[in-house]
Design a protein around this motif. Structure first.
Motif, PDB file in Angstrom:
ATOM      1  N   ASN A   1      -5.756  -8.037  -3.101  1.00  0.00           N
ATOM      2  CA  ASN A   1      -5.368  -9.402  -2.585  1.00  0.00           C
ATOM      3  C   ASN A   1      -4.666 -10.127  -3.807  1.00  0.00           C
ATOM      4  O   ASN A   1      -4.267 -11.301  -3.402  1.00  0.00           O
ATOM      5  N   GLN A   2      -4.431  -9.564  -4.873  1.00  0.00           N
ATOM      6  CA  GLN A   2      -3.818 -10.140  -6.052  1.00  0.00           C
ATOM      7  C   GLN A   2      -2.566  -9.736  -6.181  1.00  0.00           C
ATOM      8  O   GLN A   2      -2.074  -8.528  -5.811  1.00  0.00           O
ATOM      9  N   ARG A   3      -1.631 -10.463  -6.710  1.00  0.00           N
ATOM     10  CA  ARG A   3      -0.331 -10.360  -7.060  1.00  0.00           C
ATOM     11  C   ARG A   3       0.123  -9.015  -7.951  1.00  0.00           C
ATOM     12  O   ARG A   3      -0.574  -9.190  -9.080  1.00  0.00           O
ATOM     13  N   GLY A   4       0.596  -7.895  -7.614  1.00  0.00           N
ATOM     14  CA  GLY A   4       0.689  -7.083  -8.275  1.00  0.00           C
ATOM     15  C   GLY A   4      -0.352  -5.875  -8.521  1.00  0.00           C
ATOM     16  O   GLY A   4      -0.347  -5.114  -9.207  1.00  0.00           O
TER      17      GLY A   4
ATOM     18  N   THR B   1       0.065  -2.357  -7.294  1.00  0.00           N
ATOM     19  CA  THR B   1       0.710  -1.507  -8.245  1.00  0.00           C
ATOM     20  C   THR B   1      -0.227  -1.126  -9.325  1.00  0.00           C
ATOM     21  O   THR B   1      -0.326  -0.092  -9.814  1.00  0.00           O
ATOM     22  N   SER B   2      -0.865  -2.102  -9.813  1.00  0.00           N
ATOM     23  CA  SER B   2      -1.958  -1.848 -10.836  1.00  0.00           C
ATOM     24  C   SER B   2      -2.940  -0.720 -10.584  1.00  0.00           C
ATOM     25  O   SER B   2      -3.206   0.151 -11.386  1.00  0.00           O
ATOM     26  N   LEU B   3      -3.371  -0.798  -9.160  1.00  0.00           N
ATOM     27  CA  LEU B   3      -4.588   0.103  -8.905  1.00  0.00           C
ATOM     28  C   LEU B   3      -3.647   1.607  -8.700  1.00  0.00           C
ATOM     29  O   LEU B   3      -4.322   2.467  -9.091  1.00  0.00           O
ATOM     30  N   CYS B   4      -2.386   1.846  -8.227  1.00  0.00           N
ATOM     31  CA  CYS B   4      -1.653   2.750  -8.169  1.00  0.00           C
ATOM     32  C   CYS B   4      -1.759   3.650  -9.590  1.00  0.00           C
ATOM     33  O   CYS B   4      -1.963   4.838  -9.653  1.00  0.00           O
ATOM     34  N   ARG B   5      -1.246   3.023 -10.669  1.00  0.00           N
ATOM     35  CA  ARG B   5      -1.138   3.583 -12.003  1.00  0.00           C
ATOM     36  C   ARG B   5      -2.596   3.591 -12.367  1.00  0.00           C
ATOM     37  O   ARG B   5      -2.683   4.938 -13.148  1.00  0.00           O
ATOM     38  N   MET B   6      -3.670   2.996 -12.284  1.00  0.00           N
ATOM     39  CA  MET B   6      -4.807   3.382 -12.588  1.00  0.00           C
ATOM     40  C   MET B   6      -5.356   4.733 -11.758  1.00  0.00           C
ATOM     41  O   MET B   6      -5.968   5.520 -12.774  1.00  0.00           O
ATOM     42  N   ILE B   7      -5.151   4.840 -10.653  1.00  0.00           N
ATOM     43  CA  ILE B   7      -5.518   5.800 -10.174  1.00  0.00           C
ATOM     44  C   ILE B   7      -4.813   7.243 -10.755  1.00  0.00           C
ATOM     45  O   ILE B   7      -5.605   8.344 -10.980  1.00  0.00           O
ATOM     46  N   ILE B   8      -3.559   7.180 -10.818  1.00  0.00           N
ATOM     47  CA  ILE B   8      -2.864   8.263 -11.213  1.00  0.00           C
ATOM     48  C   ILE B   8      -3.474   8.533 -13.030  1.00  0.00           C
ATOM     49  O   ILE B   8      -3.387   9.879 -13.372  1.00  0.00           O
ATOM     50  N   ASN B   9      -3.499   7.647 -13.671  1.00  0.00           N
ATOM     51  CA  ASN B   9      -4.205   8.028 -15.152  1.00  0.00           C
ATOM     52  C   ASN B   9      -5.646   8.460 -14.861  1.00  0.00           C
ATOM     53  O   ASN B   9      -5.863   9.467 -15.813  1.00  0.00           O
ATOM     54  N   LEU B  10      -6.204   8.059 -13.966  1.00  0.00           N
ATOM     55  CA  LEU B  10      -7.808   8.594 -13.850  1.00  0.00           C
ATOM     56  C   LEU B  10      -7.523  10.151 -13.472  1.00  0.00           C
ATOM     57  O   LEU B  10      -8.409  11.070 -13.870  1.00  0.00           O
ATOM     58  N   ILE B  11      -6.657  10.521 -12.807  1.00  0.00           N
ATOM     59  CA  ILE B  11      -6.389  11.861 -12.189  1.00  0.00           C
ATOM     60  C   ILE B  11      -5.842  12.932 -13.227  1.00  0.00           C
ATOM     61  O   ILE B  11      -6.328  13.914 -13.491  1.00  0.00           O
ATOM     62  N   GLU B  12      -4.924  12.047 -13.996  1.00  0.00           N
ATOM     63  CA  GLU B  12      -4.432  12.999 -15.304  1.00  0.00           C
ATOM     64  C   GLU B  12      -5.549  13.339 -16.141  1.00  0.00           C
ATOM     65  O   GLU B  12      -5.740  14.243 -16.713  1.00  0.00           O
TER      66      GLU B  12
END
Length: 308
Positions: A259-262, A265-276
């Protein structure tokens, strides 16, 4: 006490109470008059007389197998009780009571025949491994199994029902454990024996299952396994690896960011980093998912949240 002799020939049970010398219950256990002064013993005698006068098996004094609320113990006893009733196929409490009375009559008669020199007779049978004892009796030509169920079935078909009935009998003993002075074993011991009895009943029942019934069960189990495999085959590699489940758990913990601005997108990057970093599991043979794929997972999570 009143001078009484109570005799019920129909079920071959009796209480002899002369008020002076001794009391003999239907288990063949002797109690001297001085023992009857004990409050617990006197209560036992009173309840035995009540059961006999009302044509009720003592093990069903507090225990109705058709009403789980009367079972004293944990859920495992309720499970054993239900499995036993499923094998017995008894219609109601009254019918089961009659069968239990016949069972006790056969056991009393058999044990008295075998242990004629033992003053405690049938009262000793609960002091041993009853399932083993019953099996020994079943193998004896003296065991009148036909008298118990009176359904015309042969011994092999009757054996499962005998052990299922034994399980019910033992649960009833547990429910009356504070007044049954014959029983010296612990409740845990009786629970284990009841479990062993129902396992034996189910094993025996399966051993003589008609070939066509066995074939039906095998086919049903095969279909169930095939359906399970088909369901797994339809899953994506990320579902099989647990990636999506881990992502959803993370989104559940951080859903306020959506519900926060951006935030998305931040969650998307966090998920990709955690998968990496292999913090979130992923298929070994597949590259780390891109933003487009991860955004689909996030959108699906949001859709599920709004639907609920």
């Amino acid at each position: 006490m009143n001078n009484k002799n109570m005799l019920f020939e129909k079920d071959r049970f009796h209480i002899e109470d002369n008020g002076l010398d001794f009391f003999i219950d239907d288990d063949g256990v002797f109690y001297e008059a001085k023992d009857l002064e004990d409050t617990k013993t006197a209560k036992y005698v009173e309840i035995k007389k009540y059961c006999f006068s009302n044509h009720l098996d003592f093990r069903l004094y507090r225990f109705n197998p058709f009403d789980p609320r009367t079972i004293t113990g944990d859920g495992s006893l309720i499970d054993i009780n239900d499995r036993a009733l499923n094998i017995l196929k008894v219609e109601n409490f009254e019918a089961l009571n009659i069968i239990l009375l016949r069972f006790r009559a056969v056991m009393v008669e058999l044990t008295n025949d075998i242990d004629t020199g033992d003053d405690e007779g049938f009262g000793q049978w609960l002091l041993t491994d009853v399932a083993t004892l019953i099996q020994g009796y079943i193998n004896s030509y003296l065991f009148n199994y036909e008298d118990i169920f009176q359904d015309g079935l042969g011994l092999e078909e009757t054996k499962p029902k005998i052990f299922a009935l034994l399980a019910i009998y033992l649960i009833g003993s547990i429910c009356n454990e504070d007044i049954d002075i014959n029983r010296t074993r612990s409740v845990i011991g009786l629970s284990v024996q009841a479990m062993e009895a129902i396992y034996t009943a189910e094993r025996l029942k399966n051993s003589f299952m008609p070939p066509e019934e066995m074939q039906k069960r095998i086919i049903a189990e095969y279909k169930k396994q095939m359906a399970r495999k088909a369901g797994k085959a339809k899953q994506s590699p990320y579902e099989k690896a647990g990636t999506i489940a881990a992502v959803n758990q993370l989104l559940e913990e951080r859903k306020e960011m959506l519900n926060q601005r951006g935030g998305k997108t931040s969650l998307c990057r966090m998920i990709i980093n955690l998968i990496e970093d292999r913090v979130i599991p992923s298929p070994q043979h597949i590259n780390v998912p891109g933003e487009k794929t991860v955004m689909k997972w996030i959108n699906a999570f949001q859709k599920g949240q709004s639907a609920s």
